[in-house]
Design an enzyme around this catalytic site. Structure first.
Site, PDB file in Angstrom:
ATOM      1  N   GLY A 199       4.613   3.703  -0.460  1.00 21.97           N
ATOM      2  CA  GLY A 199       3.615   3.941   0.172  1.00 21.97           C
ATOM      3  C   GLY A 199       2.520   4.885  -0.240  1.00 21.97           C
ATOM      4  O   GLY A 199       2.072   4.713  -1.468  1.00 21.97           O
TER       5      GLY A 199
ATOM      6  N   TYR B 250       6.035  -1.098  -9.029  1.00 25.12           N
ATOM      7  CA  TYR B 250       6.114  -0.662  -7.563  1.00 25.12           C
ATOM      8  C   TYR B 250       7.416  -0.976  -7.064  1.00 25.12           C
ATOM      9  O   TYR B 250       7.562  -2.129  -7.085  1.00 25.12           O
ATOM     10  CB  TYR B 250       4.818  -1.060  -6.987  1.00 25.12           C
ATOM     11  CG  TYR B 250       5.097  -0.631  -5.301  1.00 25.12           C
ATOM     12  CD1 TYR B 250       4.757   0.549  -4.993  1.00 25.12           C
ATOM     13  CD2 TYR B 250       5.292  -1.591  -4.314  1.00 25.12           C
ATOM     14  CE1 TYR B 250       5.373   1.008  -3.811  1.00 25.12           C
ATOM     15  CE2 TYR B 250       5.675  -1.301  -3.063  1.00 25.12           C
ATOM     16  CZ  TYR B 250       5.556   0.063  -2.638  1.00 25.12           C
ATOM     17  OH  TYR B 250       5.534   0.465  -1.388  1.00 25.12           O
TER      18      TYR B 250
ATOM     19  N   ASN C  19      12.256  -3.562   4.335  1.00 26.21           N
ATOM     20  CA  ASN C  19      10.866  -3.961   4.360  1.00 26.21           C
ATOM     21  C   ASN C  19      10.683  -5.209   4.920  1.00 26.21           C
ATOM     22  O   ASN C  19      10.393  -6.348   4.239  1.00 26.21           O
ATOM     23  CB  ASN C  19      10.189  -3.773   2.996  1.00 26.21           C
ATOM     24  CG  ASN C  19       8.988  -3.830   3.151  1.00 26.21           C
ATOM     25  OD1 ASN C  19       8.129  -4.105   3.983  1.00 26.21           O
ATOM     26  ND2 ASN C  19       8.158  -3.097   1.882  1.00 26.21           N
TER      27      ASN C  19
ATOM     28  N   HIS D 234      13.842   7.326   5.834  1.00 31.00           N
ATOM     29  CA  HIS D 234      13.323   6.308   6.946  1.00 31.00           C
ATOM     30  C   HIS D 234      13.989   6.102   7.853  1.00 31.00           C
ATOM     31  O   HIS D 234      13.593   5.254   8.994  1.00 31.00           O
ATOM     32  CB  HIS D 234      12.955   4.964   5.929  1.00 31.00           C
ATOM     33  CG  HIS D 234      11.780   4.892   4.951  1.00 31.00           C
ATOM     34  ND1 HIS D 234      11.472   6.219   4.344  1.00 31.00           N
ATOM     35  CD2 HIS D 234      10.692   4.122   4.876  1.00 31.00           C
ATOM     36  CE1 HIS D 234      10.540   5.804   3.598  1.00 31.00           C
ATOM     37  NE2 HIS D 234       9.848   4.671   4.089  1.00 31.00           N
TER      38      HIS D 234
END
Length: 523
Positions: free
Chosen positions: A61, A54, A197, A84
């Site tokens: 997501g 990941y 993030n 984003h």
């Protein structure tokens, strides 16, 4: 110019303030460069494996189930930043953007993100060049961190989007980078995700709010003392032995501050000489230390949360040394998914501070209203007017203050109790921490104005007690306020400039600075 060195073990509130507000330069420590390179080697090893990991070789997501082939991975990282960067609304303040950029760099330098050293250096170069990406008011749900705001910053690192230059002009980010000799970054595996993030925006605003509130709580102790003095109240309720039997630290500090301001006053204690002697002062005066103290203790808890967050490395996934996992890399290192990006710890204290600030504003307004009411002000003229009836005095200044307090109460409604699911229910619970931080910034500005109105009224009221001598600290505050251009008693005049000057006097810390040479440092 101050230089802040970013290492692997977090940062401090003072460093955040220095970079965000004072333009301090940023440097990467040698330790951070080593940690960055080591973490990157783990990511590179994982990227070379056929198994999906990941953030390295998958989508994000709700799209994390797709394995991304090597030739598409650079495009994947560019795309996550571009897609984003979806904020809307007015620009947020320069200091907020600098704080969130610096805090993201802090996490990158921890060696837990897998970002290459050259990307971290570009982040520092952009800060040092005074380039501030355009970030918008709306776009963050506070989980997975402040995604949209951080994406706008990452977009600028790629030479895309808009940014503000050192001269305050907004231009294409690519032009600004070129002018300062900064090469746009070409993102590789995991780097796009790592740059966006985190809880950096809400944390930066928390740190700056705490710095502002520390000054405002001291200022409120001063204005409360001035009002007590103007109302001929008693300082006996501030005695240390009374506060020792209810040992909340903030309460004791607030009472000690007020007592220090009132030392040597010729106005306190006259309440028993009136035709209808008072047994005790009203709650808004007598309980000032209890309310301000509770706010101080709330701030102490918020600082604890902020300090823990400043020491954290917030990213998903994170690079960890040693051990084994499905996403194992070279040298025993591994990449693990986690939920540390959730903003709840920060969001809760942001909301709690807004509640405390609203109550401090509320009690200050009640004291101001008492100064203006001839039935409760113990001999002062109605609305502190020069010729009541012909003059309205400070009547409408209190209206303005009341409107601000009403707004503060609306801003005290918690943002963190709300949650709207996103990303096809993969991100089905969010913190709304960015929203909590934005409304707290508004609340801090309003509280500054509320305290300024009380200061304006209390100093005017003291000057109207011409036959009595105020405390030395009060005299110092009044003299400094008048020197700052805020006028004293007299006929009605255009009031807004005086109130604006009083606001600046409080906001810039000049009220506290005026009394501390007399009182000593306030707690």
């Amino acid at each position: 110019m101050q230089t802040v060195v970013v290492g692997t073990s977090g940062t401090t509130a003072d460093d955040v303030i220095a970079v965000a507000r004072e333009g301090a330069r940023v440097e990467l420590s040698a330790e951070a460069r080593v940690a960055l390179a080591e973490a990157r080697s783990i990511v590179d090893a994982l990227a070379a494996k056929p198994e999906p990991v990941y953030g390295v070789s998958t989508g994000f997501g709700a799209l994390a189930t797709r394995h991304i082939s090597p030739e598409l991975r650079a495009q994947l990282q560019r795309n996550i930043v571009r897609s984003h960067a979806a904020g809307m609304g007015p620009r947020v303040e320069r200091e907020v953007v600098r704080a969130l950029m610096f805090l993201r760099l802090k996490t990158v330098c921890s060696g837990r993100t897998g970002v290459r050293p050259e990307v971290a250096q570009t982040m520092a170069d952009v800060l040092n060049a005074g380039i501030t990406p355009v970030v918008h008011e709306y776009g963050s749900l506070g989980c997975s961190g402040d995604l949209a705001p951080l994406s706008h910053c990452a977009l600028a690192l790629m030479g895309e989007g808009d940014a503000e230059g050192p001269d305050g002009t907004v231009r294409p980010a690519g032009e600004l980078l070129a002018e300062h000799g900064i090469e746009p970054v070409e993102l590789r595996e995991k780097e796009g995700l790592a740059l966006l993030n985190g809880t950096d925006g809400m944390l930066g605003m928390l740190v700056m709010a705490l710095a502002d509130l520390d000054r405002l709580y001291k200022s409120a102790d001063v204005t409360a003392a001035l009002t007590l003095e103007a109302l001929l109240g008693t300082e006996k309720v501030l005695a240390p032995e009374l506060h020792a039997i209810r040992p909340h630290p903030g309460q004791g500090a607030a009472a000690a501050n007020m007592l220090a301001v009132l030392k040597g006053s010729g106005l306190t204690g006259h309440f028993q000489e009136e035709e209808a002697p008072r047994v005790q002062d009203a709650y808004s005066v007598r309980c000032a230390p209890q309310v301000a103290g509770a706010g101080r203790d709330t701030m102490a808890h918020a600082r604890l949360v902020a300090d823990r967050e400043l020491a954290s490395a917030v990213d998903n996934p994170v690079v960890l040394p040693g051990g084994t996992s499905q996403a194992g890399g070279s040298g025993g290192g591994r990449v693990e998914s986690n939920g540390n990006f959730h903003g709840a710890p920060v969001a809760y204290v942001l909301d709690f501070l807004a509640v405390a600030a609203a109550d401090l504003g509320s009690i200050a307004e009640r004291r101001t209203d008492r100064l203006l009411d001839k039935n409760r002000s113990h001999g002062l003229p109605p609305f502190l007017a020069d010729d009541a009836g012909v003059d309205s005095g400070l009547m409408i200044a209190q209206y303005t203050q009341a409107a601000l307090v009403s707004e503060m109460k609306r801003l005290a409604v918690p943002a963190s109790v709300d949650s709207i699911p996103s990303s096809a229910m993969q991100e089905d619970h969010v913190s709304m921490g960015w929203s909590a931080a934005r409304k707290l910034r508004t609340a801090v500005g309003n509280l500054t104005r509320i305290i300024a109105v009380e200061l304006y009224a209390a100093t005017r009221a003291i000057e109207l007690r011409r036959h009595l001598t105020p405390a030395p600290a009060s005299q110092a505050a009044i003299a400094a306020l008048r020197e700052a251009g805020v006028q004293g008693p007299g006929p009605d005049r255009f009031l807004a400039p005086d109130l604006e000057a009083a606001e600046a006097f409080v906001r810039d810390g000049k009220l506290v600075a005026a009394v501390e040479p007399v009182t000593g440092p306030l707690a």
